[in-house]
Motif scaffolding. Structure first.
Motif, PDB file in Angstrom:
ATOM      1  N   ALA A 150       0.834  -1.204   0.000  1.00 45.30           N
ATOM      2  CA  ALA A 150       0.000   0.000   0.000  1.00 45.30           C
ATOM      3  C   ALA A 150       0.866   1.250   0.000  1.00 45.30           C
ATOM      4  CB  ALA A 150      -0.926  -0.006   1.214  1.00 45.30           C
ATOM      5  N   PHE A 151       1.963   1.202   0.729  1.00 41.88           N
ATOM      6  CA  PHE A 151       2.863   2.342   0.772  1.00 41.88           C
ATOM      7  C   PHE A 151       3.632   2.497  -0.538  1.00 41.88           C
ATOM      8  CE2 PHE A 151       3.198   1.970   5.657  1.00 41.88           C
ATOM      9  CZ  PHE A 151       2.096   2.806   5.801  1.00 41.88           C
ATOM     10  N   SER A 152       4.181   1.390  -1.041  1.00 45.19           N
ATOM     11  CA  SER A 152       5.075   1.475  -2.191  1.00 45.19           C
ATOM     12  C   SER A 152       4.356   1.793  -3.493  1.00 45.19           C
ATOM     13  CB  SER A 152       5.844   0.159  -2.353  1.00 45.19           C
ATOM     14  OG  SER A 152       4.976  -0.910  -2.659  1.00 45.19           O
ATOM     15  N   LYS A 153       3.050   1.553  -3.564  1.00 43.19           N
ATOM     16  CA  LYS A 153       2.353   1.763  -4.835  1.00 43.19           C
ATOM     17  C   LYS A 153       2.243   3.236  -5.196  1.00 43.19           C
ATOM     18  CE  LYS A 153      -2.445   1.733  -3.141  1.00 43.19           C
ATOM     19  NZ  LYS A 153      -3.728   0.994  -3.194  1.00 43.19           N
TER      20      LYS A 153
ATOM     21  N   PRO B 217       8.254   9.514   3.316  1.00 47.93           N
ATOM     22  CA  PRO B 217       8.747   8.338   2.593  1.00 47.93           C
ATOM     23  C   PRO B 217       7.636   7.373   2.202  1.00 47.93           C
ATOM     24  CG  PRO B 217      10.114   8.800   4.518  1.00 47.93           C
ATOM     25  CD  PRO B 217       8.911   9.691   4.620  1.00 47.93           C
ATOM     26  N   VAL B 218       6.550   7.380   2.969  1.00 47.01           N
ATOM     27  CA  VAL B 218       5.430   6.496   2.681  1.00 47.01           C
ATOM     28  C   VAL B 218       4.139   7.295   2.783  1.00 47.01           C
ATOM     29  CG1 VAL B 218       6.609   4.445   3.542  1.00 47.01           C
ATOM     30  CG2 VAL B 218       5.247   5.821   5.111  1.00 47.01           C
ATOM     31  N   PRO B 219       3.064   6.851   2.118  1.00 47.83           N
ATOM     32  CA  PRO B 219       1.777   7.529   2.281  1.00 47.83           C
ATOM     33  C   PRO B 219       1.290   7.417   3.722  1.00 47.83           C
ATOM     34  CG  PRO B 219       1.756   6.080   0.377  1.00 47.83           C
ATOM     35  CD  PRO B 219       2.995   5.747   1.149  1.00 47.83           C
ATOM     36  N   LEU B 220       0.586   8.427   4.166  1.00 45.76           N
ATOM     37  CA  LEU B 220       0.005   8.419   5.503  1.00 45.76           C
ATOM     38  C   LEU B 220      -1.507   8.441   5.380  1.00 45.76           C
ATOM     39  CD1 LEU B 220       2.264  10.953   7.449  1.00 45.76           C
ATOM     40  CD2 LEU B 220       2.414   8.472   7.389  1.00 45.76           C
ATOM     41  N   LYS B 221      -2.162   7.508   6.067  1.00 45.75           N
ATOM     42  CA  LYS B 221      -3.615   7.442   6.064  1.00 45.75           C
ATOM     43  C   LYS B 221      -4.129   7.911   7.414  1.00 45.75           C
ATOM     44  CE  LYS B 221      -7.467   4.376   4.886  1.00 45.75           C
ATOM     45  NZ  LYS B 221      -7.828   3.020   4.423  1.00 45.75           N
ATOM     46  N   PHE B 222      -4.790   9.048   7.413  1.00 48.16           N
ATOM     47  CA  PHE B 222      -5.309   9.642   8.643  1.00 48.16           C
ATOM     48  C   PHE B 222      -6.762   9.225   8.841  1.00 48.16           C
ATOM     49  CE2 PHE B 222      -1.737  12.291   7.686  1.00 48.16           C
ATOM     50  CZ  PHE B 222      -1.253  12.722   8.909  1.00 48.16           C
TER      51      PHE B 222
END
Length: 695
Positions: free
Chosen positions: A163-166, A671-676
């Protein structure tokens, strides 16, 4: 919800913060004879069960390392791609005699290391602990129990990582390049995705292990403070009873390189940089006569360092990138060529021109003897330094066995290198570097880049792909002639409650949280009409940042260090302090432009460009059906550097008659997406003005 994007920017900046020779040497010395290479002795023999043993002695230190390398042929995993990697990681999570904590504790007690993967098991320790280490390795190799709870945990971790790397453009470029080069019908073109991982079961992991972990396709490599006779006794003791079995080697249709130049594009909304990959498969096997001269040719073009032609041109001369590269990779099945790097939007097409120019130049102009000798000197030095490490000698010995190379392949490597001529380089360039027959892949901002790339495609067309290499149809259209940006924004305001209900909101308290690299991040946001604002951030429960605006003055503090805000910073804080700023775009002097209709996550959206009174630009995307804002893209400038912040809004819920998004995903600055997750929204609770007081 524009202010949320700006808030996330400040939060991410905090997290990120927490965590040649002189020109007078014009004349290169003439090359002397190739230096004699002392590889270091190694011995090789085979056990009755087919396990091949390689021993590299080095008694300088009382340490030894062991590796069981399982030479698994290319396999197709289909809709369960990723099962092999998961199986390999699960090997050391529990055996018939030890749990994962017990394995870890035993390894730590020895001061050793122990690893498992889809290619086998490896470890290292002091010489005196080698038997205990080998007992652990053998236990992990022969007695894995694949615990269900560890599988579930690993699956969740794998899905989280995917999920982060995409959202990483370099990862996207790598994935799509694989698909373009090999096709999804070839093992090298298969991608591990969230969909494939979801389908993997524990039985799939067990099946992989039971099918492929056989001694007759494996190697036992012992390196360090150990003698061949002792290594043979160890191999027989710990691995001699390993039962061999048949492992089928599949055959695949020979891949064909492109017959023309083809431009492929992956849209990365709002990106300020493009990732370029020029790539295609090649028929180059390890140890063949072309392998060394082809490697030299690639070193001239773009192998590391600033002295390669690509870097001298694109980085040093043009200043388009911080670094570009090329690679020629050999493989028993199929090799590949790749050249690329990351460049600014405005020079993407110019960079492609220079990549193709340098590739073509190697085909048409002989490299000078001086330049070639310089490249060979660098390779010679790197090769010689590598031989100082016993692990390098072990890898060379393993390669010799795996690829059936002549015994003297590496000992005579530098001799063969010294014989590479300018004519050889040109011949290799003509054979393996084909700029007019290549996939030219770009991951970037379609609106700013794509049209300029059509000239590089033989047919003048661009193929669009999603992040998994699936071809997609990009639908862009002009908005209806009677529709304006102001009308789109007005529809959004109606969708979240309407002006009357929005104007009735006097204050809002919002709590949100996320996690990053093991840290929990909690944020409290409070706003009060007309323009009071307070925001605080907690990292693992500790206050690390605050911002306040009392309607006139603003301040920010990080780790207790306060700073009064002025000028553009103060104006930006004032703008985000406003409740529902979209209701006051006109009086704030904002300029709105309806750019057209695009697609975001499969939805048709109106694309609205918003320019603030200070010149900051944001692009907002509104669902054409619901009217809700689903994405906001801002370019954040810090000195000479620019980054794109993408905020996605979803899960709208009504609170006191007004809809607020309860999930916000932010990508681009961390560096990675953050889901709040927005855990609570309170409206009209009567916030005290003291909350916003600026000292």
């Amino acid at each position: 919800m524009k202010k949320l994007a700006l808030i996330i920017h400040f939060l991410l900046m905090l997290v990120i913060a927490a965590h040649a020779q002189e020109d007078f040497r014009k004349m290169a010395p003439k090359p002397g004879p190739a230096p004699k290479i002392e590889m270091g002795a190694y011995e090789q023999f085979t056990l009755p069960n087919g396990l091949q043993v390689i021993v590299v002695e080095n008694h300088k230190l009382p340490r030894v390392s062991f590796q069981i390398f399982v030479d698994i042929p290319p396999i197709q995993e289909g809709d369960k791609a990723g099962a092999a990697d998961m199986a390999g990681q699960l090997l050391k999570t529990g055996t018939k005699t030890k749990s994962k904590p017990q394995i870890d504790e035993a390894t730590d007690f020895l001061g050793a290391s122990l690893f498992s993967s889809a290619s086998g098991v490896s470890g290292s320790s002091l010489t005196k602990h080698k038997d205990k280490l080998l007992e652990l390795m053998a236990d992990v190799l022969f007695n894995p129990i694949f615990p269900q709870e560890e599988f579930d945990k690993l699956k969740a971790q794998t899905l989280s990582g995917l999920a982060f790397s995409k959202d990483d453009p370099n990862n996207i470029a790598q994935n799509v390049s694989q698909v373009l080069r090999y096709g999804k019908g070839h093992p090298y073109g298969e991608l591990t995705t969230e969909t494939t991982v979801e389908k993997i079961t524990l039985d799939d992991c067990k099946a992989f292990y039971n099918t492929y972990f056989k001694p007759n396709i494996s190697y036992f490599v012992a390196v360090g403070d150990i003698k061949p006779a002792e290594a043979k006794a160890i191999a027989e003791k710990y691995f001699g009873k390993w039962q061999k079995g048949e492992v089928k080697k599949p055959t695949f249709t020979k891949l064909q390189s492109p017959t023309e130049a083809k431009v492929s594009f992956v849209n990365k909304t709002g990106a300020v940089q493009s990732v370029i990959n020029i790539t295609y498969p090649i028929d180059l096997k390890p140890g063949t006569p072309d392998a060394i001269p082809a490697s030299v040719t690639n070193s001239v073009l773009g192998r590391g360092g600033t002295d390669s032609r690509l870097n001298k041109n694109i980085r040093e001369d043009k200043g388009y990138s911080y670094g570009v590269y090329s690679s020629i990779s050999s493989d028993l099945e199929v090799g590949y060529f790749n050249a690329g790097g990351q460049v600014r939007n405005e020079v993407t097409d110019s960079s492609v021109v220079e990549f193709l120019y340098e590739m073509k130049r190697l085909q048409e102009e002989k490299v000078s003897a001086e330049e070639l000798n310089g490249v060979k000197n660098v390779i010679t030095g790197s090769f010689a330094r590598g031989l100082e490490q016993p692990s390098t000698v072990a890898n060379y010995a393993l390669n010799t066995a795996r690829y059936k190379l002549p015994k003297d392949y590496y000992p005579t490597y530098l001799e063969k290198l010294s014989k590479v001529t300018p004519d050889d380089v040109m011949a290799m360039a003509k054979k393996y570097i084909t700029p007019d027959k290549a996939h030219i892949l770009v991951v970037g901002n379609k609106d700013e880049v794509a049209e300029k790339l059509k000239r590089f495609d033989t047919d003048g067309n661009i193929d669009y792909y999603d992040i998994y290499g699936n071809k997609v149809e990009i639908k862009s259209a002009a908005a209806p002639t009677d529709l304006t940006a102001e009308k789109v924004v007005e529809k959004y305001l109606e969708a979240i409650g309407g002006r009357e209900k929005l104007m009735a909101v006097k204050d809002v308290t919002m709590k949100m949280n996320t996690s990053m690299q093991g840290m929990s991040l909690d944020m409290l946001l409070q706003q009060k009409a007309p323009d009071k604002y307070a925001m605080s951030v907690l990292m693992n429960g500790m206050a690390v940042q605050q911002q306040k605006f009392d309607g006139v003055n603003g301040e920010a503090s990080q780790m207790g260090q306060k700073q009064k805000l002025e000028g553009k910073d103060l104006q930006a804080l004032k703008d985000q302090a406003m409740l529902f700023p979209e209701t006051k775009y006109k009086e704030m002097g904002y300029k709105l432009t309806l750019k057209g209709i695009e697609q975001v996550e499969g939805k048709n959206v109106y694309q609205v460009e918003v320019v603030s009174s200070t010149g900051d630009k944001t692009t907002d995307y509104y669902d054409t059906e619901s009217g809700l804002k689903i994405r906001s893209v801002s370019v954040i400038t810090n000195g000479d550097n620019s980054s794109t912040l993408i905020s996605d809004f979803s899960d709208y819920k009504e609170v006191s008659g007004v809809k607020f998004p309860h999930t916000l995903t932010s990508t681009g600055l961390a560096p990675v997406p953050l889901k709040f997750s927005i855990s609570s929204v309170e409206v009209n609770k009567g916030i005290d003005d003291a909350v916003f007081k600026v000292e």
